[in-house]
Design a protein around this motif. Structure first.
Motif, PDB file in Angstrom:
ATOM      1  N   LEU A   1       0.837  -1.199   0.000  1.00  0.00           N
ATOM      2  CA  LEU A   1       0.000   0.000   0.000  1.00  0.00           C
ATOM      3  C   LEU A   1       0.877   1.256   0.000  1.00  0.00           C
ATOM      4  N   VAL A   2       1.848   1.306   0.905  1.00  0.00           N
ATOM      5  CA  VAL A   2       2.731   2.472   0.975  1.00  0.00           C
ATOM      6  C   VAL A   2       3.545   2.609  -0.308  1.00  0.00           C
ATOM      7  N   ALA A   3       4.072   1.493  -0.811  1.00  0.00           N
ATOM      8  CA  ALA A   3       4.863   1.539  -2.036  1.00  0.00           C
ATOM      9  C   ALA A   3       4.042   2.074  -3.205  1.00  0.00           C
ATOM     10  N   THR A   4       2.796   1.632  -3.317  1.00  0.00           N
ATOM     11  CA  THR A   4       1.946   2.088  -4.421  1.00  0.00           C
ATOM     12  C   THR A   4       1.588   3.556  -4.266  1.00  0.00           C
ATOM     13  N   LEU A   5       1.313   3.993  -3.041  1.00  0.00           N
ATOM     14  CA  LEU A   5       1.075   5.424  -2.802  1.00  0.00           C
ATOM     15  C   LEU A   5       2.266   6.270  -3.270  1.00  0.00           C
ATOM     16  N   LEU A   6       3.453   5.748  -3.075  1.00  0.00           N
ATOM     17  CA  LEU A   6       4.653   6.503  -3.433  1.00  0.00           C
ATOM     18  C   LEU A   6       4.871   6.605  -4.935  1.00  0.00           C
ATOM     19  N   THR A   7       4.173   5.796  -5.718  1.00  0.00           N
ATOM     20  CA  THR A   7       4.322   5.931  -7.171  1.00  0.00           C
ATOM     21  C   THR A   7       3.528   7.120  -7.720  1.00  0.00           C
ATOM     22  N   ALA A   8       2.528   7.583  -6.988  1.00  0.00           N
ATOM     23  CA  ALA A   8       1.690   8.685  -7.488  1.00  0.00           C
ATOM     24  C   ALA A   8       2.483   9.964  -7.731  1.00  0.00           C
TER      25      ALA A   8
END
Length: 433
Positions: free
Chosen positions: A290-297
């Motif tokens: 979840l955190v990793a995907t948020l960081l792609t934004a």
């Protein structure tokens, strides 16, 4: 002992230090190679941009075509030997390219063959690298190991960005390729010194390649978080390739003053990736994907700034943010894969990850030029930024991405009066971008 001191203490481990040195030197060789090859080929009598395109394509296509086979090989055989073979093949390929450029014997089929060997070497190396880390370090140190390997690799990329052009100018493309070959050979020797024992590596069973690929595919598709993020990256990488490869340099040339401005943007990204290592060492989210995907934004920020006419310094800051986010993502992603996927399938799954993530990248490069000619590079860059953000939002809709939890950390022994502050970080403590 502070937590950072405990992280750096990993360098005392002989096998990890060998792997770190080998990876750092190999990435430095890889950073030298594209510049040396490009200018070396273009300096050949009668060479054109088409000649260079053919040589580079000859490297890229085998890398994609053999990626899945590389995963099977790395799961069947001791991974340090697979990596050693890949580095040695890379060294041989670039030594041949260097010899051809230095002697003046440069038939196109020979150049293409040597480049294809380099592509095959990379297809073998990548899955083995992902799988070898759990063979070298204990499970509770995986994230630190991935972060330190990232620090070495990112530092090498910065050094390559600075030194490769100067090396080509001073000694020529042929000799610069020879330097790359020597670096790959050095990495092969260091990996050979790892000497992992058979007990640390399960021998592969006598299945066919197709059966191994089917088993790897079942492991891949059985984890929703895994295939959803890979699907996200297939779209994200397409946009990044278009922006980084074509659209960004176009805007830098037309509005920001040319190559120097673009180099500043790339340097900002590299600095951000180095800084991201120190965040990745300490960040322990309960929901890592979840955190990793948020960081792609936020990784589309430099494209948004480039496309909206922002001044150079703000674009460089945006590139720093991009570098930090991508680095932290990479560490969380690699660590989660190494924890969640069985060791005997890890390299095959990582090969599906690489293939899926990269497969649309060439399309981005192919369509970027015509789209820029049709609507202009700035609107096209805004479109790339939108694609990056929307792909992250789409991935976050997946319950598997949002719900995967990291295992609870095991307590760390405390010596004397020192304390260890390596604790989990809940996702609500991570800024939402």
């Amino acid at each position: 002992m502070t937590t950072y001191r405990r992280d750096i203490d990993m360098l005392r481990d002989r096998r990890f230090s060998l792997l770190l040195a080998a990876r750092t030197i190999s990435v430095l060789g890889s950073s030298f190679a594209p510049v040396a090859l490009a200018f070396g080929v273009l300096e050949l009598p009668g060479a054109t941009a088409t000649t260079l395109s053919v040589v580079l394509t000859a490297e890229a296509l085998p890398m994609v075509a053999f990626m899945l086979v590389g995963g099977v090989i790395a799961d069947r055989f001791p991974r340090h030997r697979v990596m050693m073979a890949g580095e040695a093949l890379n060294a041989a390929a670039f030594a041949c390219l260097a010899a051809m450029l230095l002697t003046g014997w440069t038939p196109l089929p020979a150049l293409v063959t040597a480049s294809a060997c380099s592509g095959i070497a990379m297809a073998v190396l990548f899955p083995a690298l992902t799988g070898i880390i759990p063979d070298v370090v204990p499970a509770d140190r995986l994230q630190t190991a991935n972060a330190l390997l990232g620090l070495g690799a990112n530092s090498s990329r910065v050094a390559g960005l600075v030194l490769s052009g100067a090396t080509v100018v001073l000694i020529g493309g042929g000799w610069a390729l020879a330097v790359s070959a020597a670096m790959f050979a050095t990495a092969a020797v260091l990996i050979a010194a790892l000497r992992l024992t058979p007990a640390e590596r399960t021998a592969g069973e006598g299945h066919s390649v197709l059966a191994d690929l089917r088993d790897g595919w079942r492991e891949f598709v059985s984890r929703q978080w895994l295939w959803v993020v890979v699907a996200q990256f297939s779209v994200l990488v397409m946009a990044v390739q278009a922006a980084h490869g074509v659209l960004g340099p176009l805007v830098a040339t037309e509005r920001l003053g040319g190559a120097f401005a673009w180099s500043m943007i790339l340097a900002g990204e590299a600095v951000g990736m180095i800084g991201g290592v120190f965040i990745a060492m300490r960040l322990r989210p309960r929901r890592p994907i979840l955190v990793a995907t948020l960081l792609t934004a936020p990784t589309g920020l430099p494209y948004l700034l480039l496309g909206s006419g922002a001044p150079l310094w703000t674009i460089v800051v945006g590139a720093v943010v991009m570098g930090v986010c991508f680095d932290v993502f990479g560490v969380l992603w690699s660590t989660t894969m190494q924890r969640e996927i069985p060791a005997e399938s890890l390299s095959r799954v990582s090969s599906y990850d690489a293939l899926g993530s990269l497969m649309f990248g060439p399309i981005g490069l192919l369509v970027a030029g015509p789209v820029a000619a049709l609507i202009g590079p700035e609107p096209a860059l805004l479109g790339c930024a939108a694609i990056v953000t929307l792909s992250a939002v789409a991935a976050l809709l997946s319950p598997g991405v949002r719900g995967l939890r990291a295992p609870e950390p095991e307590p760390v022994a405390v010596t004397g009066t020192d304390t260890d502050t390596d604790t989990d970080t809940d996702t609500d403590k991570v800024p939402s971008h």
